[in-house]
Design a protein around this motif. Structure first.
Motif, PDB file in Angstrom:
ATOM      1  N   ALA A  73      39.502 -29.518  -2.837  1.00  0.00           N
ATOM      2  CA  ALA A  73      40.273 -28.274  -2.831  1.00  0.00           C
ATOM      3  C   ALA A  73      39.502 -27.115  -2.232  1.00  0.00           C
ATOM      4  CB  ALA A  73      40.702 -27.937  -4.260  1.00  0.00           C
ATOM      5  N   GLU A  74      38.177 -27.121  -2.332  1.00  0.00           N
ATOM      6  CA  GLU A  74      37.376 -26.010  -1.824  1.00  0.00           C
ATOM      7  C   GLU A  74      37.059 -26.156  -0.340  1.00  0.00           C
ATOM      8  OE1 GLU A  74      33.910 -25.297  -4.119  1.00  0.00           O
ATOM      9  OE2 GLU A  74      35.005 -24.988  -6.002  1.00  0.00           O
ATOM     10  N   THR A  75      36.645 -27.354   0.065  1.00  0.00           N
ATOM     11  CA  THR A  75      36.182 -27.536   1.438  1.00  0.00           C
ATOM     12  C   THR A  75      37.269 -27.992   2.405  1.00  0.00           C
ATOM     13  OG1 THR A  75      35.582 -29.861   1.111  1.00  0.00           O
ATOM     14  CG2 THR A  75      33.930 -28.198   0.537  1.00  0.00           C
ATOM     15  N   GLY A  76      38.297 -28.672   1.893  1.00  0.00           N
ATOM     16  CA  GLY A  76      39.321 -29.231   2.769  1.00  0.00           C
ATOM     17  C   GLY A  76      38.908 -30.537   3.412  1.00  0.00           C
ATOM     18  N   TYR A  77      37.748 -31.067   3.042  1.00  0.00           N
ATOM     19  CA  TYR A  77      37.291 -32.357   3.560  1.00  0.00           C
ATOM     20  C   TYR A  77      37.529 -33.448   2.508  1.00  0.00           C
ATOM     21  CZ  TYR A  77      35.110 -29.835   7.401  1.00  0.00           C
ATOM     22  OH  TYR A  77      34.902 -29.051   8.500  1.00  0.00           O
ATOM     23  N   PHE A  78      37.280 -34.696   2.908  1.00  0.00           N
ATOM     24  CA  PHE A  78      37.479 -35.794   1.973  1.00  0.00           C
ATOM     25  C   PHE A  78      36.636 -35.596   0.713  1.00  0.00           C
ATOM     26  CE2 PHE A  78      38.303 -38.052   6.104  1.00  0.00           C
ATOM     27  CZ  PHE A  78      39.644 -38.315   5.872  1.00  0.00           C
ATOM     28  N   THR A  79      37.208 -35.974  -0.426  1.00  0.00           N
ATOM     29  CA  THR A  79      36.433 -35.940  -1.659  1.00  0.00           C
ATOM     30  C   THR A  79      35.313 -36.980  -1.576  1.00  0.00           C
ATOM     31  OG1 THR A  79      37.871 -37.577  -2.711  1.00  0.00           O
ATOM     32  CG2 THR A  79      38.453 -35.250  -3.001  1.00  0.00           C
ATOM     33  N   ASP A  80      34.338 -36.866  -2.443  1.00  0.00           N
ATOM     34  CA  ASP A  80      33.203 -37.787  -2.419  1.00  0.00           C
ATOM     35  C   ASP A  80      33.627 -39.230  -2.648  1.00  0.00           C
ATOM     36  OD1 ASP A  80      31.475 -35.713  -1.923  1.00  0.00           O
ATOM     37  OD2 ASP A  80      30.864 -35.476  -4.023  1.00  0.00           O
ATOM     38  N   ASP A  81      34.567 -39.442  -3.582  1.00  0.00           N
ATOM     39  CA  ASP A  81      34.964 -40.822  -3.864  1.00  0.00           C
ATOM     40  C   ASP A  81      35.731 -41.441  -2.708  1.00  0.00           C
ATOM     41  OD1 ASP A  81      37.078 -39.093  -4.364  1.00  0.00           O
ATOM     42  OD2 ASP A  81      37.919 -40.334  -5.960  1.00  0.00           O
ATOM     43  N   VAL A  82      36.503 -40.636  -1.977  1.00  0.00           N
ATOM     44  CA  VAL A  82      37.192 -41.149  -0.788  1.00  0.00           C
ATOM     45  C   VAL A  82      36.170 -41.454   0.303  1.00  0.00           C
ATOM     46  CG1 VAL A  82      38.796 -40.578   1.071  1.00  0.00           C
ATOM     47  CG2 VAL A  82      39.376 -40.005  -1.293  1.00  0.00           C
ATOM     48  N   SER A  83      35.232 -40.545   0.522  1.00  0.00           N
ATOM     49  CA  SER A  83      34.203 -40.768   1.541  1.00  0.00           C
ATOM     50  C   SER A  83      33.404 -42.027   1.258  1.00  0.00           C
ATOM     51  CB  SER A  83      33.254 -39.565   1.609  1.00  0.00           C
ATOM     52  OG  SER A  83      33.912 -38.425   2.112  1.00  0.00           O
ATOM     53  N   ASP A  84      33.094 -42.260  -0.010  1.00  0.00           N
ATOM     54  CA  ASP A  84      32.310 -43.439  -0.380  1.00  0.00           C
ATOM     55  C   ASP A  84      33.068 -44.733  -0.106  1.00  0.00           C
ATOM     56  OD1 ASP A  84      30.268 -41.812  -1.203  1.00  0.00           O
ATOM     57  OD2 ASP A  84      30.781 -41.913  -3.339  1.00  0.00           O
ATOM     58  N   ALA A  85      34.393 -44.661  -0.073  1.00  0.00           N
ATOM     59  CA  ALA A  85      35.212 -45.867   0.122  1.00  0.00           C
ATOM     60  C   ALA A  85      35.474 -46.169   1.594  1.00  0.00           C
ATOM     61  CB  ALA A  85      36.551 -45.701  -0.606  1.00  0.00           C
ATOM     62  N   LEU A  86      35.004 -45.295   2.497  1.00  0.00           N
ATOM     63  CA  LEU A  86      35.362 -45.420   3.910  1.00  0.00           C
ATOM     64  C   LEU A  86      34.140 -45.528   4.811  1.00  0.00           C
ATOM     65  CD1 LEU A  86      38.017 -42.563   3.984  1.00  0.00           C
ATOM     66  CD2 LEU A  86      38.526 -45.017   3.994  1.00  0.00           C
ATOM     67  N   ASP A  87      34.285 -46.284   5.894  1.00  0.00           N
ATOM     68  CA  ASP A  87      33.293 -46.260   6.958  1.00  0.00           C
ATOM     69  C   ASP A  87      33.474 -44.969   7.754  1.00  0.00           C
ATOM     70  OD1 ASP A  87      32.284 -48.778   6.326  1.00  0.00           O
ATOM     71  OD2 ASP A  87      33.834 -49.775   7.514  1.00  0.00           O
ATOM     72  N   TYR A  88      32.391 -44.512   8.371  1.00  0.00           N
ATOM     73  CA  TYR A  88      32.508 -43.287   9.158  1.00  0.00           C
ATOM     74  C   TYR A  88      32.872 -43.654  10.597  1.00  0.00           C
ATOM     75  CZ  TYR A  88      31.909 -38.522  10.648  1.00  0.00           C
ATOM     76  OH  TYR A  88      32.158 -37.265  11.138  1.00  0.00           O
ATOM     77  N   VAL A  89      34.159 -43.653  10.888  1.00  0.00           N
ATOM     78  CA  VAL A  89      34.637 -44.012  12.232  1.00  0.00           C
ATOM     79  C   VAL A  89      35.439 -42.882  12.869  1.00  0.00           C
ATOM     80  CG1 VAL A  89      34.654 -46.492  11.800  1.00  0.00           C
ATOM     81  CG2 VAL A  89      36.668 -45.124  11.213  1.00  0.00           C
ATOM     82  N   GLY A  90      35.549 -41.779  12.197  1.00  0.00           N
ATOM     83  CA  GLY A  90      36.309 -40.649  12.707  1.00  0.00           C
ATOM     84  C   GLY A  90      36.319 -39.556  11.669  1.00  0.00           C
ATOM     85  N   SER A  91      37.020 -38.471  11.948  1.00  0.00           N
ATOM     86  CA  SER A  91      37.024 -37.348  11.015  1.00  0.00           C
ATOM     87  C   SER A  91      38.417 -36.963  10.551  1.00  0.00           C
ATOM     88  CB  SER A  91      36.366 -36.123  11.674  1.00  0.00           C
ATOM     89  OG  SER A  91      37.059 -35.777  12.864  1.00  0.00           O
ATOM     90  N   ALA A  92      39.457 -37.489  11.192  1.00  0.00           N
ATOM     91  CA  ALA A  92      40.818 -37.077  10.870  1.00  0.00           C
ATOM     92  C   ALA A  92      41.435 -37.966   9.793  1.00  0.00           C
ATOM     93  CB  ALA A  92      41.681 -37.092  12.129  1.00  0.00           C
ATOM     94  N   LEU A  93      42.574 -37.540   9.308  1.00  0.00           N
ATOM     95  CA  LEU A  93      43.343 -38.252   8.297  1.00  0.00           C
ATOM     96  C   LEU A  93      44.719 -38.560   8.874  1.00  0.00           C
ATOM     97  CD1 LEU A  93      44.045 -39.110   5.324  1.00  0.00           C
ATOM     98  CD2 LEU A  93      44.649 -36.698   4.930  1.00  0.00           C
ATOM     99  N   LEU A  94      45.158 -39.811   8.745  1.00  0.00           N
ATOM    100  CA  LEU A  94      46.497 -40.198   9.189  1.00  0.00           C
ATOM    101  C   LEU A  94      47.348 -40.467   7.952  1.00  0.00           C
ATOM    102  CD1 LEU A  94      48.415 -40.907  11.548  1.00  0.00           C
ATOM    103  CD2 LEU A  94      47.625 -43.289  11.330  1.00  0.00           C
ATOM    104  N   VAL A  95      48.429 -39.715   7.825  1.00  0.00           N
ATOM    105  CA  VAL A  95      49.336 -39.871   6.689  1.00  0.00           C
ATOM    106  C   VAL A  95      50.617 -40.551   7.160  1.00  0.00           C
ATOM    107  CG1 VAL A  95      50.648 -38.716   4.876  1.00  0.00           C
ATOM    108  CG2 VAL A  95      48.439 -37.777   5.617  1.00  0.00           C
ATOM    109  N   MET A  96      50.939 -41.687   6.563  1.00  0.00           N
ATOM    110  CA  MET A  96      52.229 -42.328   6.800  1.00  0.00           C
ATOM    111  C   MET A  96      53.211 -41.721   5.804  1.00  0.00           C
ATOM    112  SD  MET A  96      53.227 -46.381   6.974  1.00  0.00           S
ATOM    113  CE  MET A  96      52.789 -46.706   5.253  1.00  0.00           C
ATOM    114  N   ASP A  97      54.034 -40.805   6.280  1.00  0.00           N
ATOM    115  CA  ASP A  97      54.866 -40.001   5.388  1.00  0.00           C
ATOM    116  C   ASP A  97      56.180 -40.686   5.031  1.00  0.00           C
ATOM    117  OD1 ASP A  97      55.444 -37.384   4.069  1.00  0.00           O
ATOM    118  OD2 ASP A  97      57.059 -37.318   5.553  1.00  0.00           O
ATOM    119  N   ARG A  98      56.797 -41.366   6.013  1.00  0.00           N
ATOM    120  CA  ARG A  98      58.128 -41.924   5.758  1.00  0.00           C
ATOM    121  C   ARG A  98      58.408 -43.085   6.698  1.00  0.00           C
ATOM    122  NH1 ARG A  98      62.372 -39.757   2.847  1.00  0.00           N
ATOM    123  NH2 ARG A  98      60.976 -38.013   2.419  1.00  0.00           N
TER     124      ARG A  98
END
Length: 212
Positions: A73-98
């Protein structure tokens, strides 16, 4: 079937135009080019423009709920637990909305087939793909029963889990672009899609051509 993926750039700009991109995907019938469904994705750039979580909150309630789980909520970046679950292959987020299909095209597993193809086109530069599985069309009478509602929601979630999405927290599911399951299932789903197309084509042929 084929997909038409488009992004409309508002030249006058919006407060979060550099942060949040909406990508619309039309599902078209190959013969007549009429739409039989649609998908909506958002590419969220965490490293440019305004605060990513604020941009998502301004766009819709659904995106706001995802942002509250995925982003700090403060930084606008991935939370620590999300970052820990992901390889670093990019910086953006893709949301499948519908993901929506016309009634006649439901029940064949096409939603997952089409979504995976769209994801592969849109995920370059993304570190995470997220969705919040649920029912988009609540018009059917049978879904007014809570038990049936829950059953269908669980079935939808299992479909996304089959291609590599994993439950993260609340109603949010997370997928890494580097997931081996995603790559393996894409080949299997392409084969399923080809088999469905062949069966529909055969069914449309006159009886004498099918040897009947």
């Amino acid at each position: 079937m084929y997909l038409r993926i488009s992004y409309t750039d508002v030249l006058s700009g919006t407060p979060y135009g550099d942060t949040l991109e909406r990508w619309d995907v039309a599902v078209l019938h190959t013969q007549d080019e009429f739409a039989v469904g649609s998908l909506v994705f958002y590419r969220v750039h965490l490293d440019r423009g305004m605060h990513a979580a604020h941009a998502m909150e301004d766009e819709s309630e659904d995106l706001a709920e995802i942002a509250s789980v995925i982003l700090d909520a403060e930084t606008g970046y991935f939370t620590d637990d999300v970052s820990d679950a992901l390889d670093y292959v990019g910086s953006a987020l893709l949301v499948m909305d519908r993901v929506t299909l016309d009634q006649a095209w439901r029940g064949f597993g096409l939603g997952v087939v089409l979504a995976i193809e769209a994801i592969h086109r849109l995920m370059p530069g993304c570190r995470a793909i997220v969705c919040s599985p649920g029912i988009a069309d609540v018009s059917e009478h049978r879904l007014r029963e809570r038990a049936e509602w829950d059953r269908v929601n669980r079935k939808i979630a299992r479909g996304w889990e089959s291609v590599g999405f994993r439950h993260h927290r609340d109603h949010v599911f997370l997928l890494s672009p580097t997931s081996l399951v995603l790559e393996e299932q894409r080949d299997a789903l392409r084969s399923r899609g080809a088999d469905l197309a062949a069966s529909w084509k055969a069914a449309d042929r006159p009886a004498d051509e099918r040897g009947l």
